[in-house]
Write an enzyme that holds these catalytic residues in place. Sequence first.
Site, PDB file in Angstrom:
ATOM      1  N   TYR A 137       0.849  -1.030   0.020  1.00 42.42           N
ATOM      2  CA  TYR A 137      -0.042   0.024  -0.065  1.00 42.42           C
ATOM      3  C   TYR A 137       0.890   1.179   0.058  1.00 42.42           C
ATOM      4  CZ  TYR A 137      -4.366   2.573   1.334  1.00 42.42           C
ATOM      5  OH  TYR A 137      -5.358   3.056   1.408  1.00 42.42           O
ATOM      6  N   ARG A 190      -6.009  10.288 -10.890  1.00 41.72           N
ATOM      7  CA  ARG A 190      -5.428  10.996  -9.729  1.00 41.72           C
ATOM      8  C   ARG A 190      -5.058   9.852  -8.710  1.00 41.72           C
ATOM      9  NH1 ARG A 190      -5.701  10.387  -5.029  1.00 41.72           N
ATOM     10  NH2 ARG A 190      -7.453  10.868  -4.250  1.00 41.72           N
ATOM     11  N   LYS A 208      -5.787  -1.963  -2.583  1.00 43.07           N
ATOM     12  CA  LYS A 208      -6.979  -1.675  -1.951  1.00 43.07           C
ATOM     13  C   LYS A 208      -7.750  -3.172  -1.601  1.00 43.07           C
ATOM     14  CE  LYS A 208      -7.158   2.761  -1.708  1.00 43.07           C
ATOM     15  NZ  LYS A 208      -7.345   3.552  -0.335  1.00 43.07           N
ATOM     16  N   GLU A 280     -12.243   4.613  -6.890  1.00 42.98           N
ATOM     17  CA  GLU A 280     -10.691   4.873  -6.162  1.00 42.98           C
ATOM     18  C   GLU A 280     -10.025   6.032  -7.327  1.00 42.98           C
ATOM     19  OE1 GLU A 280      -9.984   3.330  -3.033  1.00 42.98           O
ATOM     20  OE2 GLU A 280      -8.676   5.342  -3.107  1.00 42.98           O
ATOM     21  N   ASP A 281      -9.390   6.861  -6.649  1.00 46.95           N
ATOM     22  CA  ASP A 281      -8.270   7.897  -7.254  1.00 46.95           C
ATOM     23  C   ASP A 281      -8.883   8.400  -8.835  1.00 46.95           C
ATOM     24  OD1 ASP A 281      -7.104   7.322  -5.051  1.00 46.95           O
ATOM     25  OD2 ASP A 281      -5.473   6.635  -5.895  1.00 46.95           O
ATOM     26  N   ASP A 303     -13.933   6.246  -1.908  1.00 43.88           N
ATOM     27  CA  ASP A 303     -12.973   6.200  -0.804  1.00 43.88           C
ATOM     28  C   ASP A 303     -12.438   7.457  -0.612  1.00 43.88           C
ATOM     29  OD1 ASP A 303     -11.684   4.586   1.085  1.00 43.88           O
ATOM     30  OD2 ASP A 303     -10.101   4.163  -0.295  1.00 43.88           O
ATOM     31  N   ASP A 304     -11.967   8.156  -1.430  1.00 44.46           N
ATOM     32  CA  ASP A 304     -11.245   9.284  -1.632  1.00 44.46           C
ATOM     33  C   ASP A 304     -12.014  10.458  -0.834  1.00 44.46           C
ATOM     34  OD1 ASP A 304      -8.769   8.287  -2.709  1.00 44.46           O
ATOM     35  OD2 ASP A 304     -10.111   8.047  -4.358  1.00 44.46           O
ATOM     36  N   ASN A 445      -0.388  11.458   0.088  1.00 42.26           N
ATOM     37  CA  ASN A 445       0.283  10.507  -0.034  1.00 42.26           C
ATOM     38  C   ASN A 445       0.910  10.483  -1.538  1.00 42.26           C
ATOM     39  OD1 ASN A 445      -0.688   9.134   1.999  1.00 42.26           O
ATOM     40  ND2 ASN A 445      -2.524   8.376   0.987  1.00 42.26           N
TER      41      ASN A 445
HETATM   42  N1  LIG Z   1      -4.756   9.796   3.789  1.00 50.42           N
HETATM   43  C1  LIG Z   1      -5.761   9.336   3.140  1.00 50.42           C
HETATM   44  O1  LIG Z   1      -6.372   8.562   3.566  1.00 50.42           O
HETATM   45  C2  LIG Z   1      -6.046  10.128   1.686  1.00 50.42           C
HETATM   46  C3  LIG Z   1      -5.021  10.963   1.272  1.00 50.42           C
HETATM   47  N2  LIG Z   1      -5.224  11.412  -0.010  1.00 50.42           N
HETATM   48  C4  LIG Z   1      -4.490  12.332  -0.438  1.00 50.42           C
HETATM   49  O2  LIG Z   1      -4.939  13.517  -0.833  1.00 50.42           O
HETATM   50  C5  LIG Z   1      -4.325  14.196  -1.750  1.00 50.42           C
HETATM   51  C6  LIG Z   1      -5.389  15.049  -2.413  1.00 50.42           C
HETATM   52  O3  LIG Z   1      -6.441  14.024  -3.013  1.00 50.42           O
HETATM   53  P1  LIG Z   1      -7.719  14.688  -3.394  1.00 50.42           P
HETATM   54  O4  LIG Z   1      -8.257  15.521  -2.583  1.00 50.42           O
HETATM   55  O5  LIG Z   1      -8.379  13.298  -4.071  1.00 50.42           O
HETATM   56  O6  LIG Z   1      -7.065  15.567  -4.637  1.00 50.42           O
HETATM   57  P2  LIG Z   1      -7.911  16.636  -5.648  1.00 50.42           P
HETATM   58  O7  LIG Z   1      -7.402  16.789  -6.819  1.00 50.42           O
HETATM   59  O8  LIG Z   1      -9.427  16.563  -5.657  1.00 50.42           O
HETATM   60  O9  LIG Z   1      -7.465  17.894  -4.538  1.00 50.42           O
HETATM   61  C7  LIG Z   1      -6.526  18.561  -4.288  1.00 50.42           C
HETATM   62  C8  LIG Z   1      -6.701  20.119  -3.933  1.00 50.42           C
HETATM   63  O10 LIG Z   1      -5.463  20.479  -3.387  1.00 50.42           O
HETATM   64  C9  LIG Z   1      -5.210  21.891  -4.030  1.00 50.42           C
HETATM   65  N3  LIG Z   1      -3.950  22.025  -4.186  1.00 50.42           N
HETATM   66  C10 LIG Z   1      -3.033  21.626  -5.260  1.00 50.42           C
HETATM   67  N4  LIG Z   1      -2.121  22.079  -5.209  1.00 50.42           N
HETATM   68  C11 LIG Z   1      -1.820  23.014  -4.199  1.00 50.42           C
HETATM   69  C12 LIG Z   1      -1.099  24.193  -3.465  1.00 50.42           C
HETATM   70  N5  LIG Z   1       0.093  24.153  -3.934  1.00 50.42           N
HETATM   71  N6  LIG Z   1      -1.676  24.897  -2.603  1.00 50.42           N
HETATM   72  C13 LIG Z   1      -2.892  24.981  -2.218  1.00 50.42           C
HETATM   73  N7  LIG Z   1      -3.824  23.875  -2.706  1.00 50.42           N
HETATM   74  C14 LIG Z   1      -3.245  23.252  -3.568  1.00 50.42           C
HETATM   75  C15 LIG Z   1      -5.935  21.782  -5.352  1.00 50.42           C
HETATM   76  O11 LIG Z   1      -6.426  23.095  -5.630  1.00 50.42           O
HETATM   77  P3  LIG Z   1      -7.401  23.518  -7.020  1.00 50.42           P
HETATM   78  O12 LIG Z   1      -8.719  23.005  -6.670  1.00 50.42           O
HETATM   79  O13 LIG Z   1      -7.175  24.902  -7.151  1.00 50.42           O
HETATM   80  O14 LIG Z   1      -6.618  23.014  -8.157  1.00 50.42           O
HETATM   81  C16 LIG Z   1      -7.385  21.096  -4.829  1.00 50.42           C
HETATM   82  O15 LIG Z   1      -8.103  21.603  -4.096  1.00 50.42           O
HETATM   83  C17 LIG Z   1      -3.462  13.152  -2.463  1.00 50.42           C
HETATM   84  O16 LIG Z   1      -2.210  13.219  -2.244  1.00 50.42           O
HETATM   85  C18 LIG Z   1      -3.949  11.935  -2.018  1.00 50.42           C
HETATM   86  O17 LIG Z   1      -3.251  11.100  -1.960  1.00 50.42           O
HETATM   87  C19 LIG Z   1      -6.626  11.318  -0.633  1.00 50.42           C
HETATM   88  C20 LIG Z   1      -7.686  10.347  -0.102  1.00 50.42           C
HETATM   89  C21 LIG Z   1      -7.262   9.621   1.187  1.00 50.42           C
HETATM   90  C1  LIG Z   2      -5.406   6.649   0.620  1.00 52.05           C
HETATM   91  C2  LIG Z   2      -5.577   7.177  -0.898  1.00 52.05           C
HETATM   92  O1  LIG Z   2      -6.996   6.656  -1.172  1.00 52.05           O
HETATM   93  C3  LIG Z   2      -5.244   8.147  -1.715  1.00 52.05           C
HETATM   94  O2  LIG Z   2      -4.078   8.711  -1.073  1.00 52.05           O
HETATM   95  O3  LIG Z   2      -5.702   8.237  -2.547  1.00 52.05           O
HETATM   96 MG   LIG Z   3      -7.316   6.768  -3.006  1.00 54.61          MG
END
Ligand SMILES: NC(=O)C1=CN([C@@H]2O[C@H](COP(=O)(O)OP(=O)(O)OC[C@H]3O[C@@H](n4cnc5c(N)ncnc54)[C@H](OP(=O)(O)O)[C@@H]3O)[C@@H](O)[C@H]2O)C=CC1
Ligand SMILES: CC(=O)C(=O)O
Ligand SMILES: [Mg+2]
Length: 589
Positions: A137, A190, A208, A280-281, A303-304, A445
């Site tokens: 993972y 993503r 997963k 997912e992603d 999941d996200d 991540n």
């Molecule tokens: N720990 C966990 O269980 C999980 C972790 N994650 C992690 O979270 C991260 C984001 O995932 P997700 O939400 O799906 O991604 P998205 O692409 O949906 O969202 C990313 C967000 O971050 C913003 N962003 C990007 N760069 C910057 C920056 N330099 N400064 C400020 N804001 C910024 C984007 O802005 P804008 O909208 O303006 O482009 C957007 O709003 C990934 O790394 C993923 O691995 C996700 C799911 C679960």
């Molecule tokens: C953990 C997870 O689902 C992610 O980083 O997208």
């Molecule tokens: Mg994910």
Amino acid sequence: MSRISLKENGGEVSATKDYTNGGGVRDLYGEDSATEDHLITPWTFSVASGYSLLRDPRYNKGLAFTEGERDAHYLRGLLPPAVLNQELQEKRLMHNLRQYEVPLHRYMAMMDLQERNERLFYRLLIDNVEELLPVVYTPTVGEACQKYGSIFRRPQGLYISLKEKGKILEVLKNWPEKSIQVIVVTDGERILGLGDLGCQGMGIPVGKLSLYTALGGVRPSSCLPITIDVGTNNEKLLNDEFYIGLRQRRATGKEYAELLDEFMRAVKQNYGEKVLIQFEDFANHNAFDLLAKYSSSHLVFNDDIQGTASVVLAGLLASLKLVGGTLADHTFLFLGAGEAGTGIAELIALEISKQTNAPVEETRKKIWLVDSKGLIVSSRLESLQHFKKPWAHEHEPVKGLLDAVKAIKPTVLIGSSGVGKTFTKEVVETMAFLNEKPLILALSNPTSQSECTAEEAYTWSKGKAIFASGSPFDPVEYEGKLFVPGQANNAYIFPGFGLGLIISGAIRVRDEMLLAASEALAAQVSEENYDKGLIYPPFSNIRKISAHIAAKVAAKAYDLGLASHLPRPKDLVKYAESCMYSPGYRSYR
Ligand SMILES: NC(=O)C1=CN([C@@H]2O[C@H](COP(=O)(O)OP(=O)(O)OC[C@H]3O[C@@H](n4cnc5c(N)ncnc54)[C@H](OP(=O)(O)O)[C@@H]3O)[C@@H](O)[C@H]2O)C=CC1
Ligand SMILES: CC(=O)C(=O)O
Ligand SMILES: [Mg+2]
């Protein structure tokens, strides 16, 4: 040239004509004599015994086959004489795995094991979960996806590309298992915080689903990893000679929507109403719409958006024991307003609304988000994507995170941006200046994208921060004290959540189930964990935790009238435990 025609004869295959090549070695299957334009039949035998039994990962036990089984199943001579039980095999494999210094080599060794001996793979994963989670993972799975084309050996999961348009149902029927309960599907746009990895995102559904089995006890044969390949916009991959996917830019709009729609219809037609489809992603421009579109007709879970929300809410509920107050007393600031950020924000608002009876429009007001353009405020409303609009509160524009921290004065800072090193020293120091015990979650991540490291969080806050991250960090010693960071990852939630849906026969997912899962997870944090500053229990107890989550989710499904497995079991925790797959070897008659 010999003419080959094969027929099945009393279980044996025999050639009716000359089947030697030049009178020499027998060419039973016509492999040698067939020219490239000569059609041959790919015969296989389906009885799992002898050689084929050793090559069937579901039934293979390697050296653990007993003397009796070796006699009964035509294995004599196909194995060396020693008989090793599963425990010894596990010891040997863990020893071998630990010899690899490169994480990707461990990943490859684990994948080889999964394809060779499934029960041993799960035995290892379950018994050594804290050590092996970072291998199968995050973070290693991220690197594996990036290099998937180069390390590709045998295909895992099901690939559905634009080429399969119009015949997705037939593709699903090619999968050897008929009774599927959970599908994890990605379109690879993503992958973690690594961006568009196209078809190589397959590592994610595969990873997963191994956690569905190891952490949630869902039988491997009922799990199906799927990658939908609509192309990739990743130039590096498009130019990579080893890339395994469609070599074209991503299909969008109608073409994308039609493929996804055909997929969703085919899944329901083939596996019925109760198959869980975990998205997912996907990139956020599709993820929210897909979830909204299919949540009233299918059993879907993102999941996200939802799993992450539930795990973070659990951590926040648990953290109240350490920081004091109620959820409503806190102020939340997110860096990142996408799937994870807005998904978490909404679930926090719902929980506060549930606790205080205040309308959710009110409870959202203590939650602020920063995206790539700065703080989300009302003056930006018009240009915001729909999922950001509820968070556009009245405030003057603020550009960077540091200024936002100073302006909003959050008690909780959550990183969900996918961009590493964005929680700078100044940001962490300001959080520590504003709060006795700042709660800092760096969710992105893999490790390379984490908003800050555990060491940075503890040292910059002078040991004040309560910290958890999406990918694991080792404990940190600061001024003679050991700080143990937690892992805020949806892996705590989705296996138990999915198990709860399955055991209740739920037909739809509801927010109340996510809240129930959060409460169940928070309730599993022990005094001993709190004493170490942890807001999540250790993964070593995850199967017990998953059973508790499953029970609460199932209970909610029954309460909401969404469960179809009747009658409702009296003790849902015991029932969940009794349904869990265990990887011990079975004896063969
Ligand atoms: N720990 C966990 O269980 C999980 C972790 N994650 C992690 O979270 C991260 C984001 O995932 P997700 O939400 O799906 O991604 P998205 O692409 O949906 O969202 C990313 C967000 O971050 C913003 N962003 C990007 N760069 C910057 C920056 N330099 N400064 C400020 N804001 C910024 C984007 O802005 P804008 O909208 O303006 O482009 C957007 O709003 C990934 O790394 C993923 O691995 C996700 C799911 C679960
Ligand atoms: C953990 C997870 O689902 C992610 O980083 O997208
Ligand atoms: Mg994910």
